[in-house]
Motif scaffolding. Structure first.
Motif, short mmCIF file in Angstrom:
data_model
loop_
_atom_site.label_atom_id
_atom_site.label_comp_id
_atom_site.label_asym_id
_atom_site.label_seq_id
_atom_site.Cartn_x
_atom_site.Cartn_y
_atom_site.Cartn_z
N THR A 1 0.69 -1.14 -0.05
CA THR A 1 0.02 -0.07 0.05
C THR A 1 0.84 1.36 0.00
N THR A 2 2.21 0.96 0.36
CA THR A 2 3.03 2.21 -0.09
C THR A 2 4.29 1.96 -0.44
N ASN A 3 5.06 2.93 -1.01
CA ASN A 3 6.49 2.74 -1.47
C ASN A 3 7.08 3.67 -0.66
N LEU A 4 7.81 3.45 0.44
CA LEU A 4 8.61 4.49 1.29
C LEU A 4 9.96 3.67 1.38
N SER A 5 10.97 4.73 1.60
CA SER A 5 12.39 4.46 1.89
C SER A 5 12.33 3.81 3.30
N ASN A 6 11.78 4.32 4.41
CA ASN A 6 11.82 3.64 5.40
C ASN A 6 10.71 4.24 6.32
N HIS A 7 10.35 3.76 7.61
CA HIS A 7 9.08 4.28 8.36
C HIS A 7 9.55 5.70 8.92
N PRO A 8 8.71 6.52 9.20
CA PRO A 8 8.74 7.70 9.47
C PRO A 8 9.49 7.99 11.01
N GLN B 1 -5.65 3.22 -7.76
CA GLN B 1 -5.97 2.51 -9.00
C GLN B 1 -5.01 1.44 -8.99
N LEU B 2 -3.66 1.39 -8.69
CA LEU B 2 -2.70 0.33 -8.81
C LEU B 2 -3.16 -1.00 -8.30
N ILE B 3 -3.73 -0.62 -6.98
CA ILE B 3 -4.00 -1.70 -6.07
C ILE B 3 -5.26 -2.48 -6.73
N ILE C 1 -7.56 3.93 -0.41
CA ILE C 1 -7.05 2.60 -0.70
C ILE C 1 -7.79 1.57 0.13
N LEU C 2 -8.05 2.01 1.53
CA LEU C 2 -8.88 1.08 2.08
C LEU C 2 -10.28 1.00 1.46
N GLY C 3 -10.75 1.98 0.96
CA GLY C 3 -12.06 1.70 0.33
C GLY C 3 -12.12 1.01 -0.94
N ALA C 4 -10.82 1.12 -1.68
CA ALA C 4 -10.72 0.36 -2.79
C ALA C 4 -10.65 -1.44 -2.70
N ILE C 5 -9.81 -1.58 -1.24
CA ILE C 5 -9.51 -2.91 -0.97
C ILE C 5 -10.89 -3.56 -0.60
N LYS C 6 -11.70 -2.64 0.07
CA LYS C 6 -12.75 -3.19 0.70
C LYS C 6 -13.84 -3.89 -0.56
N ASP C 7 -13.97 -2.84 -1.48
CA ASP C 7 -14.77 -3.05 -2.45
C ASP C 7 -14.42 -4.46 -3.30
#
Lengths: 314, 303
Positions: free
Chosen positions: B38-45, B58-60, B90-96
């Protein structure tokens, strides 16, 4: 145990790209950081897939924030702008005065296989440009990729030697041609190795398994880094063996491990009752069986016989 | 046969949070882990500095369609796990995408959700995910959720201070939603820390005490959810005290080993925060089976 950053593809389902590289390395105690160049549902061998490549902007932001690593593996990078982004990062990371920490760079120049390109054609020249920058320590092309990078069509042993000699000019320490065949009738694949410090070219004859697998090259690079680390990089001060001997043992171990994994994978595939076929859903049961191969990744056996190809005096 | 799990959570290049904390342990335990990021991050915040972004919803959706087209729709999996959802789209798309398949098919995989909202009184996702989580929890499709204390307080509307308020929170949650099993990853009661398990309709809830390590570990909630999901599946989709016990023990072993290694590296005993759990060098603890630990059962007045 060491640290590696691997820049390759991500598929949700199946084992190619980073999915084939990471788990074996983690099982052999590596800390693996991974940048995913694409997010696909599955590999293209199924005949259909969905997903996208990341943007060069995102790749830049991720590379700008990486943590230090000892080894860098690059694999599937599907377009020219992404390769150029990587190249720009390398020029900053490797050239003084910016070079911070030294790292070993393995490039798997993924372009295609068996005369078929599976990246954008513009990647060929971008990889060539990278080659000329002299950043590469280890390279693992297959026959088709070696042909594209050197502009030498490999149909005979002398062709192969001249292609390898063309690469030697770039001063790459370890060159491994992961698979090579001179005629379609041969029941073997040749895995050919050469080093910048030695004029000998060695090879192994690997019996061909009549099937289709994907991710084999990716698995090869991951396993190779682990073996080269064990046999060479972690022993830099011993210098008991020369580069070519170290490479030969490492590649022999990798081929031995891979052969076991592929046999296992093929048995599972056959049990599904489906015949492996590229571009069809029948490839599904032939996904590399990495999860059940945890015990094999650390295998040190060398079951292949090393042959000397030729003295290619340079 | 290996289990097939679809794990939908965050990706970081470095460190062990989200899918990076879930994938390797579950692979090591024999699962084929299909990781949808669901993310593409270098590291956690927690590092203070990072690059990257949330994935395009849309990618998901596209990737889930791609999986469906090769015969791997969500209902094909033995288990579906959801973790870090950075925003409502993202959560909505996954739910659907998920519920569409659940509506139209007989086989339904075990659905485990970690409703990641925040910790210690602070929300660190887009708050607009909360109503979507609530809808999902009303659906009857969710087999198990693994919130932390703060998240459960937000969802139940009851703040937990003692056993009485814990029971109230569980009852309030059970009345409002139709989630079959709840695991509270950790709650503080007095000076003690517990993990809590409750199965909807049961006459009792149970507590497993946690040996508290006075240090913050990023990603331990994700690892815990992965371990609970594994044990829950192994127990045939039943939340038993053993499921919780084994998960708590494995997690504790991994965290203690992480702290020991971190102390060696930093040369000090005084460590308050660990950015990266040492999952790889702690792999052997994942395979150890832990026997019955102490469990406290508490009767629920009203089932």
């Amino acid at each position: 145990m060491s640290t590696v950053l691997t820049v390759s593809s991500h598929v949700v389902h199946g084992y190619v790209g980073n999915k084939a590289i990471i788990f074996p390395l983690q099982c052999t105690h590596w800390e693996v950081d991974n940048i995913n160049t694409v997010n696909f549902s599955n590999h293209t061998g199924y005949g259909k897939f969905k997903g996208d490549s990341i943007t060069p902007q995102l790749l830049t932001r991720l590379l700008d924030n990486v943590q230090p690593f000892k080894f860098l593996i690059t694999g599937y990078i599907p377009n020219k702008t992404l390769i150029e982004t990587l190249s720009k990062y390398l020029s900053q990371a490797r050239e003084p005065p910016h070079s911070k920490l030294p790292f070993v760079f393995l490039m798997d120049p993924i372009l295609g296989d068996e005369d078929q390109l599976y990246v954008d054609p513009s990647c060929v020249n971008s990889f060539k440009d990278l080659l000329y920058q002299n950043y590469i320590d280890i390279i693992t092309p297959n026959q088709f990729e070696l042909e594209l990078l050197t502009d030498v069509k490999i149909k005979t042993v002398p062709n192969l030697v001249s292609a390898l000699n063309k690469l030697k000019v770039q001063n790459i320490q370890f060159v491994i041609v992961t698979s090579c065949r001179f005629s379609p009738e041969e029941k073997f694949l040749y895995c050919v190795i050469s080093t910048s410090s030695n004029s000998d070219i060695k090879y192994f004859k690997v019996p061909l398994i009549e099937s289709y697998f994907t991710g084999v090259g990716d698995l090869f690079t991951g396993l190779l880094i682990n073996k080269l680390y064990a046999n060479y990089y972690s022993k830099a001060n011993c210098e008991l063996l020369d580069d070519l001997e170290c490479l030969s043992i490492s590649v022999n171990q990798v081929l031995t491990t891979m052969t076991k994994i592929l046999k296992r994978t093929n048995e599972i595939g056959l049990r599904s009752g489906r015949t492996a076929e590229m571009g069809s859903l029948n490839i599904g049961p032939y996904e590399l069986d990495l999860i059940n191969s945890r015990d094999l990744f650390a295998c040190k056996d060398c079951e292949f016989e090393e042959h000397t190809l030729i003295n290619s005096f340079i | 046969m290996n289990g097939q799990i679809l794990s939908i959570s965050s990706h970081v290049v470095h460190g062990y949070v989200g899918n990076r904390a879930i994938t390797f342990p579950l692979q090591y335990l024999g699962w084929n882990v299909d990781a949808l990021n669901t993310t593409n991050l270098s590291n956690h915040p927690g590092y203070g500095k990072f690059g990257g972004s949330a994935e395009d919803p849309q990618l998901i959706v596209k990737v889930l369609e791609g999986l469906e087209e090769i015969g791997n729709s969500v209902d094909h999996y033995n288990m579906v796990l959801t973790g870090y959802m950075p925003n409502e789209s993202i959560l909505g798309a996954i739910k659907d995408s998920i519920f569409k398949r659940f509506n139209s098919n007989n086989h339904k995989p075990i659905l485990v959700m970690d409703p990641i909202l925040g910790d210690n009184g602070k929300i660190y996702v887009d708050e607009r995910v909360i109503p979507i989580y609530k809808q999902m929890f009303c659906s009857g499709y969710v087999d198990l959720i693994t919130p932390n204390q703060f998240e459960f307080e937000v969802l139940s509307g009851v703040s937990i201070k003692d056993i009485t308020s814990l029971k109230q929170a569980i009852m309030a949650f059970s009345h409002a939603y139709e989630v079959k099993n709840v695991v509270l990853s950790s709650i503080n009661i007095g000076d003690d820390m517990y993990s809590v398990g409750y199965t909807r309709g049961a006459h009792e809830l149970f507590l497993v005490s946690i040996h508290e390590i006075p240090c913050k570990f990023f990603g331990c909630g994700d690892l815990f959810t992965g371990l609970v999901a594994h044990n829950f599946y192994k127990a045939g989709g039943k939340l038993t005290a053993q499921v919780l016990n084994d998960s708590v023990h494995k997690l504790t072993k991994v965290l203690q080993n992480t702290l020991d290694l971190e102390r060696q590296v930093r040369g000090t005993e005084d460590i308050k925060v660990v950015n990266d759990i040492k999952i790889v060098p702690s792999a052997k603890y994942l395979l150890e089976e832990f026997g019955d630990g102490e469990v406290v059962y508490i009767e629920m007045e009203e089932a």
